[in-house]
Design a protein around this motif. Structure first.
Motif, PDB file in Angstrom:
ATOM      1  N   ASP A  79      -8.257   2.800   1.871  1.00 56.83           N
ATOM      2  CA  ASP A  79      -8.106   4.210   1.564  1.00 56.83           C
ATOM      3  C   ASP A  79      -7.052   4.819   2.490  1.00 56.83           C
ATOM      4  N   ALA A  80      -6.738   6.076   2.270  1.00 55.23           N
ATOM      5  CA  ALA A  80      -5.672   6.740   3.026  1.00 55.23           C
ATOM      6  C   ALA A  80      -5.956   6.744   4.525  1.00 55.23           C
ATOM      7  N   GLU A  81      -7.206   6.947   4.896  1.00 52.07           N
ATOM      8  CA  GLU A  81      -7.558   6.985   6.313  1.00 52.07           C
ATOM      9  C   GLU A  81      -7.362   5.620   6.968  1.00 52.07           C
ATOM     10  N   ARG A  82      -7.741   4.583   6.250  1.00 54.59           N
ATOM     11  CA  ARG A  82      -7.598   3.222   6.769  1.00 54.59           C
ATOM     12  C   ARG A  82      -6.126   2.851   6.940  1.00 54.59           C
ATOM     13  N   ILE A  83      -5.306   3.279   5.980  1.00 56.33           N
ATOM     14  CA  ILE A  83      -3.863   2.996   6.064  1.00 56.33           C
ATOM     15  C   ILE A  83      -3.241   3.765   7.226  1.00 56.33           C
ATOM     16  N   ALA A  84      -3.585   5.046   7.333  1.00 53.41           N
ATOM     17  CA  ALA A  84      -3.007   5.890   8.389  1.00 53.41           C
ATOM     18  C   ALA A  84      -3.359   5.367   9.765  1.00 53.41           C
ATOM     19  N   ALA A  85      -4.550   4.821   9.930  1.00 51.57           N
ATOM     20  CA  ALA A  85      -4.985   4.320  11.228  1.00 51.57           C
ATOM     21  C   ALA A  85      -4.164   3.134  11.699  1.00 51.57           C
ATOM     22  N   ARG A  86      -3.487   2.485  10.762  1.00 51.02           N
ATOM     23  CA  ARG A  86      -2.718   1.291  11.103  1.00 51.02           C
ATOM     24  C   ARG A  86      -1.210   1.549  11.157  1.00 51.02           C
ATOM     25  N   ARG A  87      -0.778   2.768  10.888  1.00 57.44           N
ATOM     26  CA  ARG A  87       0.635   3.102  10.935  1.00 57.44           C
ATOM     27  C   ARG A  87       1.142   3.098  12.368  1.00 57.44           C
ATOM     28  N   THR A  88       2.396   2.702  12.556  1.00 54.21           N
ATOM     29  CA  THR A  88       2.991   2.679  13.884  1.00 54.21           C
ATOM     30  C   THR A  88       3.326   4.068  14.375  1.00 54.21           C
ATOM     31  N   ALA A  89       3.521   4.994  13.459  1.00 56.16           N
ATOM     32  CA  ALA A  89       3.860   6.366  13.836  1.00 56.16           C
ATOM     33  C   ALA A  89       3.366   7.323  12.764  1.00 56.16           C
TER      34      ALA A  89
ATOM     35  N   VAL B 198       0.803  -1.226   0.000  1.00 57.01           N
ATOM     36  CA  VAL B 198       0.000   0.000   0.000  1.00 57.01           C
ATOM     37  C   VAL B 198       0.838   1.278   0.000  1.00 57.01           C
ATOM     38  N   LEU B 199       2.138   1.167   0.237  1.00 56.79           N
ATOM     39  CA  LEU B 199       2.988   2.352   0.280  1.00 56.79           C
ATOM     40  C   LEU B 199       3.639   2.595  -1.079  1.00 56.79           C
ATOM     41  N   ARG B 200       4.135   3.796  -1.286  1.00 51.29           N
ATOM     42  CA  ARG B 200       4.728   4.165  -2.571  1.00 51.29           C
ATOM     43  C   ARG B 200       5.861   3.212  -2.953  1.00 51.29           C
ATOM     44  N   GLY B 201       5.819   2.728  -4.189  1.00 57.12           N
ATOM     45  CA  GLY B 201       6.875   1.875  -4.713  1.00 57.12           C
ATOM     46  C   GLY B 201       6.742   0.401  -4.361  1.00 57.12           C
ATOM     47  N   GLN B 202       5.696   0.016  -3.627  1.00 57.82           N
ATOM     48  CA  GLN B 202       5.530  -1.386  -3.227  1.00 57.82           C
ATOM     49  C   GLN B 202       4.771  -2.147  -4.317  1.00 57.82           C
ATOM     50  N   ILE B 203       5.480  -2.991  -5.029  1.00 56.91           N
ATOM     51  CA  ILE B 203       4.906  -3.750  -6.147  1.00 56.91           C
ATOM     52  C   ILE B 203       3.999  -4.852  -5.622  1.00 56.91           C
ATOM     53  N   ASP B 204       2.779  -4.894  -6.130  1.00 56.35           N
ATOM     54  CA  ASP B 204       1.809  -5.903  -5.714  1.00 56.35           C
ATOM     55  C   ASP B 204       1.011  -6.329  -6.945  1.00 56.35           C
ATOM     56  N   SER B 205       1.543  -7.304  -7.684  1.00 55.07           N
ATOM     57  CA  SER B 205       0.896  -7.728  -8.930  1.00 55.07           C
ATOM     58  C   SER B 205      -0.460  -8.370  -8.678  1.00 55.07           C
ATOM     59  N   SER B 206      -0.640  -8.987  -7.515  1.00 53.21           N
ATOM     60  CA  SER B 206      -1.932  -9.607  -7.203  1.00 53.21           C
ATOM     61  C   SER B 206      -3.026  -8.549  -7.111  1.00 53.21           C
ATOM     62  N   ALA B 207      -2.727  -7.429  -6.461  1.00 53.40           N
ATOM     63  CA  ALA B 207      -3.695  -6.348  -6.359  1.00 53.40           C
ATOM     64  C   ALA B 207      -4.023  -5.779  -7.738  1.00 53.40           C
ATOM     65  N   ARG B 208      -3.022  -5.679  -8.605  1.00 56.42           N
ATOM     66  CA  ARG B 208      -3.244  -5.161  -9.949  1.00 56.42           C
ATOM     67  C   ARG B 208      -4.204  -6.072 -10.721  1.00 56.42           C
ATOM     68  N   LEU B 209      -4.026  -7.375 -10.584  1.00 60.66           N
ATOM     69  CA  LEU B 209      -4.907  -8.316 -11.287  1.00 60.66           C
ATOM     70  C   LEU B 209      -6.334  -8.269 -10.731  1.00 60.66           C
ATOM     71  N   ILE B 210      -6.458  -8.121  -9.425  1.00 54.28           N
ATOM     72  CA  ILE B 210      -7.800  -8.000  -8.837  1.00 54.28           C
ATOM     73  C   ILE B 210      -8.502  -6.768  -9.399  1.00 54.28           C
ATOM     74  N   ARG B 211      -7.762  -5.677  -9.561  1.00 54.33           N
ATOM     75  CA  ARG B 211      -8.320  -4.460 -10.153  1.00 54.33           C
ATOM     76  C   ARG B 211      -8.786  -4.736 -11.581  1.00 54.33           C
TER      77      ARG B 211
END
Length: 320
Positions: free
Chosen positions: A310-320, A282-295
């Motif tokens: 979404d951005a809010e969901r990701i931010a809520a799970r960040r350690t900092a 979910v972060l910049r530069g993280q290759i995830d071909s499985s997600a691309r195929l699901i799309r």
């Protein structure tokens, strides 16, 4: 698809001291641990990497490589998109033809029958890196001997455990589905097909037994072995090392150099922080071909209701 709710996790007081310590996270690894992990990770991959240039022109050519790569990523995505994100976690909904195709494609990876695979993985998430986890590398503690034993167990030793996960308890939805149950029971057939496709293609294209033989070696044997070890590395390596930018209750980590070969599964820390997410990288530069195929499946109308973070969901799970 209904996924059985997790039961209450074991309390730390019920675990042996070494296991309790192993699940807290944030401890510093010693030099011996780092060296051991490095050797455990590097040696098999270096051996495989060395085999390719040595064999090139002496039993490995473009046809063999093409067959191996195509078969690898068909089966790999069958595991990551099908067995894992769809059947185990319900990260999206699929129409029946796609559901069947994913079940068959995942079976071509030869990692066990569908229902058993899903049951094992759901149990892993319920007890991740705690007592009851089928394949935690911290099973025996944190000393060097314990780590070596745990890495072996998490990587492949657990496959030989006599105690099998209850499929009725952890995968009741698949047990009740006659089509999925039949696909699971026909695992022997998918194994046979997976192993025979490469030599059949290689033999027909070259019109020779040598073409069939080299395609079988690289497209069947080497391809299956590599995919197995990459998949098992998610259990072992990604629960022992890696960055942890997201909050999770275990030691799951992101291991970037496995991302392409694992079809995005090695962004494992986010997965354990948000198991139903259709995207792991979910972060910049993280290759995830499985997600691309699901799309793409969504755009084709074959998949719906994908759980995109979404951005809010990701931010809520960040350690900092």
């Amino acid at each position: 698809m209904t996924i059985q709710a997790s039961e209450a996790r074991p309390e730390a007081a019920e675990l042996p001291p070494s296991a309790v310590s192993a699940t807290r996270g944030g401890e510093k690894q010693g030099a011996a641990e780092r060296i051991t992990l490095g050797l455990f990770i590097a040696v098999p991959f270096l051996a495989l990497a060395a085999a390719v240039p040595v064999a090139w022109g002496w039993g490995l050519g473009w046809l063999d490589l093409t067959i191996a790569v195509v078969m690898y990523f068909v089966a790999c995505h069958g595991i990551t998109i099908g067995f894992h994100r769809f059947f185990t976690h319900g990260s999206f909904k699929a129409n029946r033809p796609l559901e069947i195709a994913l079940a068959v494609a995942g079976s071509l990876a030869i990692e066990g029958p569908l229902v058993r695979w899903v049951a094992d993985h759901r149990k892993h998430h319920q007890f991740s890196d705690k007592e009851g986890d089928p394949h935690s590398p911290w099973r025996y503690g944190e000393t060097l001997p314990a780590l070596l034993k745990g890495l072996w167990w998490a990587h492949m030793g657990w496959l030989f455990d006599e105690e099998q996960t209850s499929q009725a308890k952890y995968a009741p939805d698949l047990v009740k589905d006659p089509v999925m149950r039949r696909i699971s029971r026909l695992f022997w057939l998918w194994t046979l097909i997976s192993m025979l496709i490469p030599p059949l293609v290689g033999g027909l294209v070259t019109l020779s037994w040598q073409g069939a033989l080299t395609a079988f070696f690289w497209g069947s044997l080497v391809r299956v072995a590599l995919l197995h070890h990459v998949t098992w590395s998610i259990n072992s390596i990604c629960h022992a090392i890696g960055e942890r930018p997201f909050k999770s209750r275990d030691r799951s980590g992101n291991v970037w150099w496995l991302a392409v070969l694992s079809c995005g599964e090695s962004w494992h820390n986010l997965h354990h922080a948000d198991p139903t997410s259709a995207r792991h990288g979910v972060l910049r530069g993280q290759i995830d071909s499985s997600a691309r195929l699901i799309r793409w499946f969504e755009l084709a109308g074959w998949a719906t209701d994908a759980r995109w973070p979404d951005a809010e969901r990701i931010a809520a799970r960040r350690t900092a």
